[in-house]
Design a protein around this motif. Structure first.
Motif, short mmCIF file in Angstrom:
data_model
loop_
_atom_site.label_atom_id
_atom_site.label_comp_id
_atom_site.label_asym_id
_atom_site.label_seq_id
_atom_site.Cartn_x
_atom_site.Cartn_y
_atom_site.Cartn_z
N PRO A 1 0.83 -1.21 0.00
CA PRO A 1 0.00 0.00 0.00
C PRO A 1 0.86 1.25 0.00
CG PRO A 1 -0.75 -1.58 1.65
CD PRO A 1 0.57 -2.06 1.17
N GLY A 2 0.42 2.28 -0.74
CA GLY A 2 1.12 3.54 -0.75
C GLY A 2 2.46 3.51 -1.46
N VAL A 3 2.69 2.49 -2.29
CA VAL A 3 3.93 2.36 -3.05
C VAL A 3 3.60 2.43 -4.54
CG1 VAL A 3 5.86 0.85 -3.63
CG2 VAL A 3 5.05 0.98 -1.27
N LEU A 4 4.36 3.24 -5.27
CA LEU A 4 4.21 3.31 -6.72
C LEU A 4 5.08 2.23 -7.35
CD1 LEU A 4 3.14 4.77 -9.27
CD2 LEU A 4 5.20 6.18 -9.17
N GLU B 1 -3.93 7.70 -0.24
CA GLU B 1 -5.02 6.92 0.36
C GLU B 1 -4.58 5.50 0.70
OE1 GLU B 1 -7.91 7.19 -2.72
OE2 GLU B 1 -8.57 9.23 -2.17
N GLY B 2 -3.30 5.20 0.46
CA GLY B 2 -2.78 3.88 0.80
C GLY B 2 -3.13 2.80 -0.21
N ARG B 3 -3.36 3.20 -1.44
CA ARG B 3 -3.73 2.22 -2.47
C ARG B 3 -2.48 1.68 -3.17
NH1 ARG B 3 -8.31 5.26 -5.84
NH2 ARG B 3 -8.76 3.17 -6.66
N ARG B 4 -2.63 0.51 -3.76
CA ARG B 4 -1.53 -0.13 -4.51
C ARG B 4 -1.61 0.35 -5.95
NH1 ARG B 4 -3.70 -3.65 -0.83
NH2 ARG B 4 -2.22 -4.70 0.56
N VAL B 5 -0.64 1.15 -6.36
CA VAL B 5 -0.68 1.80 -7.66
C VAL B 5 0.37 1.18 -8.59
CG1 VAL B 5 -0.43 3.98 -8.91
CG2 VAL B 5 -1.49 3.94 -6.63
N LEU B 6 -0.07 0.81 -9.79
CA LEU B 6 0.80 0.14 -10.76
C LEU B 6 0.78 0.92 -12.07
CD1 LEU B 6 2.45 -2.46 -11.54
CD2 LEU B 6 0.27 -3.42 -12.34
N ILE B 7 1.96 1.15 -12.67
CA ILE B 7 2.07 1.79 -13.98
C ILE B 7 2.64 0.77 -14.97
CG2 ILE B 7 3.24 3.55 -15.35
CD1 ILE B 7 3.23 5.39 -13.01
N VAL B 8 1.94 0.62 -16.11
CA VAL B 8 2.43 -0.23 -17.19
C VAL B 8 2.30 0.55 -18.50
CG1 VAL B 8 1.87 -2.41 -16.06
CG2 VAL B 8 0.18 -1.32 -17.53
N ALA C 1 5.33 10.78 -12.92
CA ALA C 1 4.78 10.13 -11.73
C ALA C 1 5.89 9.73 -10.77
CB ALA C 1 3.95 8.91 -12.14
N VAL C 2 7.00 9.22 -11.30
CA VAL C 2 8.12 8.82 -10.45
C VAL C 2 8.69 10.04 -9.74
CG1 VAL C 2 10.48 7.92 -10.44
CG2 VAL C 2 8.71 6.79 -11.79
N ARG C 3 8.90 11.12 -10.48
CA ARG C 3 9.45 12.35 -9.88
C ARG C 3 8.52 12.88 -8.79
NH1 ARG C 3 14.38 14.76 -10.64
NH2 ARG C 3 13.40 16.81 -10.78
N GLY D 1 7.61 11.78 -1.11
CA GLY D 1 8.02 10.85 -0.09
C GLY D 1 7.43 9.45 -0.20
N TYR D 2 6.80 9.14 -1.34
CA TYR D 2 6.23 7.80 -1.51
C TYR D 2 7.28 6.87 -2.12
CZ TYR D 2 1.80 10.21 -0.83
OH TYR D 2 0.79 10.96 -0.31
N PRO D 3 7.37 5.65 -1.65
CA PRO D 3 8.35 4.71 -2.22
C PRO D 3 8.00 4.38 -3.67
CG PRO D 3 7.52 3.94 -0.07
CD PRO D 3 6.64 5.07 -0.50
N VAL D 4 9.04 4.16 -4.47
CA VAL D 4 8.88 3.75 -5.86
C VAL D 4 9.67 2.46 -6.05
CG1 VAL D 4 9.28 4.34 -8.28
CG2 VAL D 4 8.65 6.13 -6.64
N THR D 5 9.04 1.45 -6.63
CA THR D 5 9.72 0.19 -6.88
C THR D 5 9.46 -0.25 -8.32
OG1 THR D 5 10.09 -2.05 -6.02
CG2 THR D 5 7.80 -1.29 -6.14
N VAL D 6 10.30 -1.16 -8.80
CA VAL D 6 10.23 -1.59 -10.20
C VAL D 6 10.18 -3.11 -10.30
CG1 VAL D 6 11.44 -1.60 -12.42
CG2 VAL D 6 11.49 0.46 -10.99
N ILE D 7 9.28 -3.60 -11.14
CA ILE D 7 9.24 -5.02 -11.49
C ILE D 7 9.93 -5.13 -12.85
CG2 ILE D 7 7.78 -6.98 -12.07
CD1 ILE D 7 5.66 -5.85 -10.19
N PRO D 8 11.16 -5.64 -12.89
CA PRO D 8 11.91 -5.66 -14.15
C PRO D 8 11.33 -6.67 -15.13
CG PRO D 8 13.09 -6.87 -12.46
CD PRO D 8 11.90 -6.24 -11.78
#
Length: 282
Positions: free
Chosen positions: A7-10, A81-88, A103-105, A111-118
């Motif tokens: 939750p709350g992670v891009l 809002e603590g939702r799980r947000v995914l960009i494709v 969106a990443v910037r 202050g929201y974490p950003v992670t990547v699924i390679p």
């Protein structure tokens, strides 16, 4: 396997560049678990989900170059809002010549974490298949569409020593290869990779002159990646190199950047020496 999205992670996720079977297990789970999916083309996302037999778990929004600014605000609200947000995107990695950078910037600044699924990458796939030195390379994205601007964009790369990777539209491939041959030289080693991972995948290798002849002989089809070998180092002619630096600076380039670029394609001279000489000449 439990939840993989937080939750709350891009999360940015790479999608297949052609063959749906290249989808990772993490991508499948992310599509199922996301509360909000921002997709470059929602129809293509639904087709991918159907091919993968995956049920999209959350709301799907279009997210492309024309609405990226507005959508970024919505994505940040969802993160708050603590939702799980995914960009494709349609294919490959978001941000790389595709939406997602804003969106990443914005997420990082807030202050929201950003992670990547390679996953699949047209850049690396074409580079690996090209047969051209992969140890050092630069990704140049899409060249300008107009002839004059295209030539102007290639000119600073004339002496680039690293292998260069470009994306291109199939209908502009012949013109782009011709411009490359004019600027980089007709004998420069190169490759054109098209329809990567798809049924009609093809990699054409040869000199730029040979690839121009191939492209002009028939219609180029499919998504295209062009790989061009870097320039061979040339023996340093200090006066000629200095003139190059001054010419690039006169065209608007920063003196330090011009000196660095010219020195990169020459042997026996440093960027600092060229920079100091250019300042003295000015």
């Amino acid at each position: 396997m439990g939840r993989m999205l937080s939750p709350g992670v891009l999360t940015l996720a790479a999608t297949p560049i052609g063959n749906p079977l290249d989808a990772s297990v993490r991508l499948l789970r992310a599509l199922e678990q996301a509360d909000l999916i921002a997709a470059e083309d929602t129809r293509r996302l639904h087709r991918l989900a159907a091919a993968l037999e995956v049920t999209l778990g959350g709301k799907v929004l279009s997210h492309h170059e024309h609405n990226e600014e507005h959508r970024t605000e919505q994505l940040l609200t969802a993160l708050a809002e603590g939702r799980r947000v995914l960009i494709v995107t349609d294919a490959g990695m978001p941000v790389v010549s595709d939406p997602g950078y804003r969106a990443v910037r914005a997420a990082a600044a807030a202050g929201y974490p950003v992670t990547v699924i390679p996953g699949p990458s047209a850049v690396l796939t074409a580079l690996a298949a090209s047969g051209i030195a992969p140890d050092r390379f630069t990704f140049e994205g899409f060249p300008p569409r107009r002839d004059g601007k295209r030539h102007a964009a290639f000119e600073p790369l004339r002496h680039e020593p690293r292998t260069m990777v470009f994306f291109e539209s199939p209908r502009r491939t012949a013109a782009t290869l011709a411009a490359m041959a004019e600027v980089f030289g007709p004998e420069r080693e190169s490759a054109v990779a098209r329809e990567l991972t798809k049924t009609y995948e093809e990699v054409r290798r040869g000199t730029l002159a040979e690839l121009v002849a191939w492209a002009e002989a028939g219609e180029v089809l499919g998504e295209v990646v062009i790989v061009v070998a870097g320039a061979e180092p040339v023996a340093a002619d200090p006066e000629a190199l200095l003139e190059q630096v001054l010419a690039r600076a006169a065209a608007g380039e920063r003196m330090k950047d011009a000196a660095k670029a010219v020195a990169a394609g020459a042997e026996g001279v440093s960027a600092r020496e060229l920079y100091d000489a250019a300042l003295a000449r000015r």
